[in-house]
Write a protein that holds these residues in place. Structure first.
Motif, PDB file in Angstrom:
ATOM      1  N   SER B  29       0.858  -1.240  -0.040  1.00 52.71           N
ATOM      2  CA  SER B  29       0.040  -0.112   0.058  1.00 52.71           C
ATOM      3  C   SER B  29       0.757   1.297  -0.068  1.00 52.71           C
ATOM      4  CB  SER B  29      -0.836  -0.229   1.145  1.00 52.71           C
ATOM      5  OG  SER B  29      -0.326  -0.547   2.502  1.00 52.71           O
ATOM      6  N   ARG B  30       2.071   1.109   0.316  1.00 52.37           N
ATOM      7  CA  ARG B  30       3.020   2.103   0.432  1.00 52.37           C
ATOM      8  C   ARG B  30       4.445   1.834  -0.210  1.00 52.37           C
ATOM      9  NH1 ARG B  30       0.872   4.683   5.287  1.00 52.37           N
ATOM     10  NH2 ARG B  30      -1.384   4.441   4.939  1.00 52.37           N
ATOM     11  N   THR B  32       8.063   3.603  -0.336  1.00 51.33           N
ATOM     12  CA  THR B  32       8.908   4.899   0.166  1.00 51.33           C
ATOM     13  C   THR B  32      10.528   4.986  -0.240  1.00 51.33           C
ATOM     14  OG1 THR B  32       7.394   4.932   1.700  1.00 51.33           O
ATOM     15  CG2 THR B  32       9.002   6.640   1.855  1.00 51.33           C
ATOM     16  N   GLY B 137       6.852   6.619   5.084  1.00 46.42           N
ATOM     17  CA  GLY B 137       5.927   5.504   4.569  1.00 46.42           C
ATOM     18  C   GLY B 137       4.436   5.853   5.511  1.00 46.42           C
ATOM     19  N   GLU B 140       2.629   8.634   4.446  1.00 49.65           N
ATOM     20  CA  GLU B 140       2.198   8.452   2.927  1.00 49.65           C
ATOM     21  C   GLU B 140       3.054   9.913   2.212  1.00 49.65           C
ATOM     22  OE1 GLU B 140      -1.515   6.710   1.378  1.00 49.65           O
ATOM     23  OE2 GLU B 140      -2.107   7.941   2.775  1.00 49.65           O
ATOM     24  N   THR B 142       5.050  10.030  -0.045  1.00 51.51           N
ATOM     25  CA  THR B 142       5.700   9.195  -0.960  1.00 51.51           C
ATOM     26  C   THR B 142       5.799   9.941  -2.220  1.00 51.51           C
ATOM     27  OG1 THR B 142       3.359   8.401  -1.667  1.00 51.51           O
ATOM     28  CG2 THR B 142       4.894   6.952   0.010  1.00 51.51           C
TER      29      THR B 142
END
Lengths: 420, 154
Positions: B29-30, B32, B137, B140, B142
């Motif tokens: 979902s992330r 980074t 991360g 978010e 990112t």
């Protein structure tokens, strides 16, 4: 033997060079780090200062300090005299034709930015081309990228071979009527490659392009003659040639400097100011706005005196021998790979090691009193070209010894113990 | 004076050689990027969040032994934690390696092997890179790589 060495030596030998006597001139070299004698092998980052430079700065502040070029009193006349004498020393050191071709700047970086912003912005148009090389320091990349953005000029990059040498055939193909400027390092800080800048300047001049040579790494280690090279601009930093930080030199051919607009406005760079119009001073003062780094300039003069007395040919010869010795040792060390194996090479030993990251190598060596650098050396495109994230780098000066290189290699044994 | 053995603890060397969770997460979902411009260390951190918890975490990249081991061990302790729990642990870790702050053993657990880093100021950023990336991360952030620059005052 390093095949490039003979050419660097140019038939000279380091005969009569007494490294131990030289070391006594540098107070810091007798210090200890973590209980071990300091082995300073980070000279490409900055160099140590001889007592004569330290004394000169001390004496300036204890007996001479005043502002320059406003000489109505004794001290100011003295300070101006020492300041301008240092300019002549710098002129003679790189064999410039005239003292007014020597501009004092903060360092090589500022010299390059000055040329990019003053010469570049007034001479480059959309579609014009600037040529640099893969092995430039970031300071000889970013100012040109900024100029390209400002003017619409295009940046072209000379590729290298696996030894870290510029591909001159490719360079020749890049040159053309749109080439306005070639900016190339005299010696690579990351690999040690010595570029054939005289030949490159000659090639560029056939297309009426101007040539800037970044001499930050070359000036401390070999004789430099800007007239023999026939480059249009040459820059170097004081702190890399055993002088103070915050001072450097931009050399430019007088007719080019005269035609260039000022870089910064302020005091000293003017001859007449009204709110309607300002008349600029003549060169070099046109490019030296504000009270300059007087102590730095005078200290740099002392540093140039020092290395001149040792002898640049002798320094180059001794460092060539030291490089050959270090190259032999590192080549024989298990798991070590030297990055940068140009035939024409200065005292840079950039290397990687199996199982150990350069940063870890540097920490372990540090605890043995050995100062090296680890990282990308402000030359990220070089790291990319050799597909390594970083290298460990030992960089030499004339005060280094074979014994220090022995210690370096012995300490790499300690690295292997930890990273088995 | 800290000995090298305090920095290069066995567990750190072991994680350097055999990093855990050294892989990509396909359905993360992330994702980074972390970067230490001083030494060129790079890390890509993958986070899979489920119900406010870190369901899976992994990393890829290149770096020195300290940064790699730190990232590896971080992934092993962060899995299953909530965002506030992860942030609290990051804070304890950062204070331990940057200023040598005594960390409660129950708070840091096996991460205590990094305590020696505080004696090596040049290496603090190596140890904190993964954690900076984790914090970014979790937030978010990112859009661009996080870097270890700007933490000098901390």
């Amino acid at each position: 033997m390093n095949p490039g060495k003979e050419q660097i030596l140019n038939g000279e030998r380091s005969a009569g060079f007494d490294v131990q006597a030289c070391r006594k001139d540098f107070p810091i070299l007798s210090s200890t780090v973590f209980g071990k004698p300091l082995a300073y092998l980070d000279n490409a980052a900055t160099t140590q200062k001889p007592q004569s430079v330290i004394d000169t700065i001390h004496n300036y502040y204890t007996g001479i300090n005043a502002n320059v070029h406003r000489g109505v009193h004794y001290l100011s006349e003295q300070a101006t005299c020492f300041y301008e004498n240092a300019r002549v020393k710098a002129q003679q050191f790189i064999n410039a034709a005239e003292f007014r071709e020597i501009i004092f700047v903060r360092g090589a970086t500022e010299g390059i930015n000055l040329v990019a912003q003053s010469f570049g912005r007034s001479n480059l148009r959309r579609g014009d081309e600037i040529i640099i090389s893969t092995i430039e320091h970031h300071s000889n990349i970013v100012p040109w990228q900024m100029l390209a953005e400002q003017t619409g000029a295009v940046l072209k990059v000379i590729p290298i071979n696996d030894d870290g040498e510029l591909l001159l055939d490719e360079y020749e193909k890049m040159l053309g009527k749109r080439t306005k400027l070639v900016a190339v390092g005299h010696m690579s800080n990351a690999l040690g490659t010595i570029n054939p800048v005289k030949k490159m300047a000659e090639m560029a001049h056939q297309w009426n392009a101007r040539v800037l040579v970044d001499g930050a790494q070359a000036v401390p280690h070999m004789p430099v003659d800007v007239r023999a090279l026939d480059c249009d601009f040459y820059v170097f930093s004081g702190h890399k040639v055993f002088g103070p930080t915050g001072i450097g030199v931009l050399y430019g051919k007088a007719e080019l400097l005269e035609a260039m607009p000022p870089y910064q406005g302020g005091g000293d760079m003017i001859s007449w100011v009204t709110f309607g119009k300002t008349l600029y001073n003549t060169i070099p003062y046109k490019f030296e706005a504000g009270t300059p780094h007087i102590e730095g300039v005078i200290g740099l003069g002392a540093a140039l005196d020092y290395v001149s007395a040792v002898g640049m040919n002798r320094i180059a010869a001794y460092e060539g021998e030291l490089l050959a010795y270090g190259t032999r040792l590192l080549s024989a060390a298990p798991g070590v790979k030297i990055i940068g194996t140009a035939r024409q090479k200065g005292g840079i030993l950039s290397f990687t090691m199996e199982h150990a990251h350069p940063h870890d190598i540097a920490t372990i060596l540090d605890r043995e009193g050995i100062a090296i650098r680890a990282g990308h050396h402000c030359a990220m495109p070089v790291m990319e070209r050799f597909a390594v994230p970083a290298t460990a780098r030992a960089s030499l000066a004339f005060y280094n010894t074979q014994e220090e290189l022995d210690r370096l290699v012995a300490a790499l044994g300690r690295v292997r113990e930890i990273f088995r | 004076m800290a000995d090298l053995n305090e920095l290069y603890q066995e567990m750190i060397l072991e994680h350097n050689t055999k990093p855990r969770n050294f892989r990509a997460i396909a359905d993360a979902s992330r994702k980074t990027e972390g970067y230490n411009p001083l030494c060129g260390d790079r890390i890509t951190l993958f986070l899979k969040m489920e119900n406010g918890r870190v369901a899976d975490i992994s990393f890829q990249g290149s770096g020195c032994a300290i940064s790699k081991a730190s990232a590896s061990m971080m992934t092993t302790v962060i899995k299953g934690k909530t965002k506030p729990e992860a942030e609290a642990l990051a804070d304890v870790f950062r204070r331990m390696v940057s200023s040598g702050a005594q960390a409660a053993p129950e708070a840091v657990g096996k991460l205590a092997v990094f305590a020696g880093v505080s004696e090596f100021p040049a290496r603090v950023k190596c140890a904190t890179l993964a954690w900076h990336t984790l914090l970014a991360g979790l937030e978010e952030k990112t859009d661009h790589p996080v870097t270890t620059e700007g933490e000098n005052g901390s």
